[in-house]
Design a protein around this motif. Structure first.
Motif, short mmCIF file in Angstrom:
data_model
loop_
_atom_site.label_atom_id
_atom_site.label_comp_id
_atom_site.label_asym_id
_atom_site.label_seq_id
_atom_site.Cartn_x
_atom_site.Cartn_y
_atom_site.Cartn_z
N THR A 189 20.29 27.33 13.54
CA THR A 189 19.92 26.44 14.64
C THR A 189 20.16 24.96 14.34
OG1 THR A 189 17.64 26.28 13.83
CG2 THR A 189 18.13 28.05 15.41
N GLY A 190 20.47 24.64 13.09
CA GLY A 190 20.66 23.24 12.73
C GLY A 190 19.36 22.51 12.43
N THR A 191 18.26 23.24 12.35
CA THR A 191 16.97 22.64 12.03
C THR A 191 16.95 22.16 10.58
OG1 THR A 191 15.90 24.15 13.58
CG2 THR A 191 14.48 23.05 11.97
N ALA A 192 16.37 21.00 10.34
CA ALA A 192 16.30 20.46 8.98
C ALA A 192 15.41 21.34 8.11
CB ALA A 192 15.75 19.03 9.01
N TYR A 193 15.84 21.57 6.88
CA TYR A 193 15.12 22.41 5.93
C TYR A 193 14.76 21.57 4.70
CZ TYR A 193 13.89 26.53 3.16
OH TYR A 193 13.22 27.46 2.40
N LYS A 194 13.55 21.76 4.19
CA LYS A 194 13.11 20.99 3.02
C LYS A 194 12.94 21.92 1.82
CE LYS A 194 10.27 17.59 3.63
NZ LYS A 194 9.03 16.78 3.87
N VAL A 195 13.57 21.55 0.71
CA VAL A 195 13.44 22.28 -0.55
C VAL A 195 12.41 21.55 -1.40
CG1 VAL A 195 14.62 23.00 -2.66
CG2 VAL A 195 15.82 23.12 -0.47
N PHE A 196 11.40 22.28 -1.89
CA PHE A 196 10.30 21.67 -2.64
C PHE A 196 10.46 21.90 -4.14
CE2 PHE A 196 8.59 22.36 1.61
CZ PHE A 196 7.92 21.16 1.86
N GLY A 197 10.91 20.91 -4.85
CA GLY A 197 10.86 20.89 -6.30
C GLY A 197 11.79 21.83 -7.04
N TYR A 198 11.71 21.74 -8.38
CA TYR A 198 12.43 22.60 -9.32
C TYR A 198 13.95 22.55 -9.14
CZ TYR A 198 7.71 24.56 -9.84
OH TYR A 198 6.36 24.74 -10.03
N LYS A 199 14.44 21.44 -8.52
CA LYS A 199 15.88 21.22 -8.30
C LYS A 199 16.51 22.25 -7.39
CE LYS A 199 16.33 19.10 -12.88
NZ LYS A 199 17.10 19.09 -14.16
N GLY A 200 15.68 22.99 -6.66
CA GLY A 200 16.22 24.04 -5.79
C GLY A 200 16.70 25.26 -6.55
N GLU A 217 12.72 17.57 -1.70
CA GLU A 217 11.44 16.93 -2.01
C GLU A 217 11.15 17.21 -3.48
OE1 GLU A 217 8.18 14.84 -1.89
OE2 GLU A 217 9.11 15.20 0.06
N GLU A 218 11.07 16.16 -4.29
CA GLU A 218 10.98 16.35 -5.74
C GLU A 218 9.71 17.07 -6.17
OE1 GLU A 218 11.54 13.77 -9.87
OE2 GLU A 218 11.90 12.86 -7.91
N SER A 219 8.60 16.85 -5.49
CA SER A 219 7.35 17.50 -5.88
C SER A 219 7.32 18.94 -5.40
CB SER A 219 6.15 16.74 -5.30
OG SER A 219 6.23 16.68 -3.89
N ASN A 220 6.95 19.82 -6.32
CA ASN A 220 6.86 21.24 -5.97
C ASN A 220 5.51 21.55 -5.36
OD1 ASN A 220 6.22 20.90 -9.08
ND2 ASN A 220 4.96 22.61 -8.34
N ARG A 221 5.40 22.70 -4.72
CA ARG A 221 4.12 23.14 -4.18
C ARG A 221 3.20 23.55 -5.32
NH1 ARG A 221 7.16 26.33 0.71
NH2 ARG A 221 6.77 24.79 2.32
N ILE A 222 1.91 23.21 -5.20
CA ILE A 222 0.95 23.48 -6.26
C ILE A 222 0.84 24.99 -6.51
CG2 ILE A 222 -1.47 23.29 -6.94
CD1 ILE A 222 -1.61 20.72 -5.29
N GLY A 223 0.98 25.37 -7.77
CA GLY A 223 0.86 26.78 -8.14
C GLY A 223 2.12 27.60 -7.88
#
Length: 354
Positions: A235-246, A307-313
């Motif tokens: 759909t072209g929706t923006a996607y965010k990768v959280f931490g760990y360099k993907g 996003e450089e910060s990963n999700r907690i846990g």
């Protein structure tokens, strides 16, 4: 008449369970009040899936819009069907790390208290029934993050000589680690399921899944990794990768393969079992690898940011060792790899997403 009760019956694993057992001739009683929309917004609503089940299976699928925390309503439902209930598949949950931190009371009441309500009704009304619980690998908290991981071009990996190279087994401790509040509420439910098995000799099992996936998933940013990733690519929706360099790695199991595992357990149940279940070495990928797969299938570029910060846990690397389950049920096998899963998600959702 043998009744199978499925909670979260319009969700990914619940609806796969409905289809699987209806095709085998069983009557299914489904419980789902569409709380997924409450958790993740209208785009995550499961009403479309509930309506499809009712259309496809008619009287074989009996739907009840009940909250699993409502003790009186659940007891009345169990009393209605009584000892005809031979199997409970409990998939209803609040499934997100992030959401749990926003509203810990709701998270715990759904995941832990709701499970207790179901277990106690099973014990009081149909104690010979098999009780299968969709647990999670998050019960192990962040312990996997302290394994000797190696950074590669597209993924994190574990040393080839390490005992967990083929996957993490059930012997990893669930203690002394950070779980997220979601992980903690699922630990409580997981231990309750085990205890009802051991203490009351009930036929219970906790299936500790990694990433559960398939075309019926109402994926959202906070939950539903492959489904939401494919949806965003299409759909072209923006996607965010959280931490760990993907490069974080997950094994992914198709909903059919998981429900087929449930079926094998149901045919020859055991008491108070715990199984790590997932795609194992057969079906796993990193975030970067999954993005590449989605782009190749759709012939589109994903609009994504980091996003450089990963999700907690959150786990850096998780692959399940499924040898224990396979040793108990050697006729069961995985049938879907990553590419097959993503192609099916794409093909079956073109009309909904594009």
């Amino acid at each position: 008449m043998s009744i199978i009760l499925v909670t979260g019956s319009a969700g990914l694993i619940g609806s796969e369970s409905v289809r699987f057992f209806c095709e085998k001739g069983y009557t299914i009683v489904g419980i789902d009040n569409n709380m997924r929309e409450t958790f993740f917004g209208k785009g995550a609503s499961t009403e479309w899936n509930r309506d499809r089940l009712s259309q496809d299976y008619g009287e074989k699928y009996i739907h009840h819009s009940i909250d699993i925390r409502d003790r009186e309503a659940i007891e009345n439902l169990f009393n209605t069907y009584g000892k005809d209930i031979s199997l409970i598949i409990h998939t209803a949950a609040q499934p997100s790390h992030d959401w749990a931190a926003r509203d810990p009371y709701t998270d715990f009441s759904v995941n832990a208290n709701g499970t207790l309500v179901l277990l106690e009704s099973t014990r009081q009304i149909c104690p010979d029934a098999v009780f299968i619980f969709c647990s999670t690998n998050k019960v192990y908290g962040d312990s996997p993050n302290y394994l000797p991981l190696i950074e590669k071009e597209l993924r994190w990996e574990i040393e080839e000589t390490h005992p967990y190279n083929k996957g993490i087994d059930e012997n990893m401790s669930i203690d002394q680690c950070k779980h997220s509040l979601f992980g903690a509420s699922k630990v409580a439910a997981d231990v309750l399921v085990q205890e009802y098995g051991r203490y009351f000799s009930m036929k219970t099992a906790s299936f500790r899944g990694g990433c559960l996936t398939g075309p019926s998933h109402s994926g959202a940013e906070l939950h539903g990794f492959l489904s939401y990733l494919m949806k965003c690519t299409m759909t072209g929706t923006a996607y965010k990768v959280f931490g760990y360099k993907g490069k974080q790695v997950r094994d992914n199991i198709h909903s059919y393969d998981l429900v087929n595992a449930f079926y094998h357990f149901y045919q020859n149940p055991r008491v108070a079992e715990v199984y790590n279940i997932g795609g194992g070495r057969f079906s796993n990928c990193s975030m970067l690898e999954a993005i590449q797969e989605c782009e190749a299938i759709t012939e589109k570029k994903l609009n994504w940011v980091y996003e450089e910060s990963n999700r907690i846990g959150d786990h850096i690397w998780w692959i399940s060792d499924i040898d224990k389950f396979k040793s108990h049920y050697p006729e069961w096998n995985l049938t879907y790899g990553i590419t097959e899963i993503l192609k099916e998600i794409f093909n079956q959702n073109v009309s909904r997403w594009v």
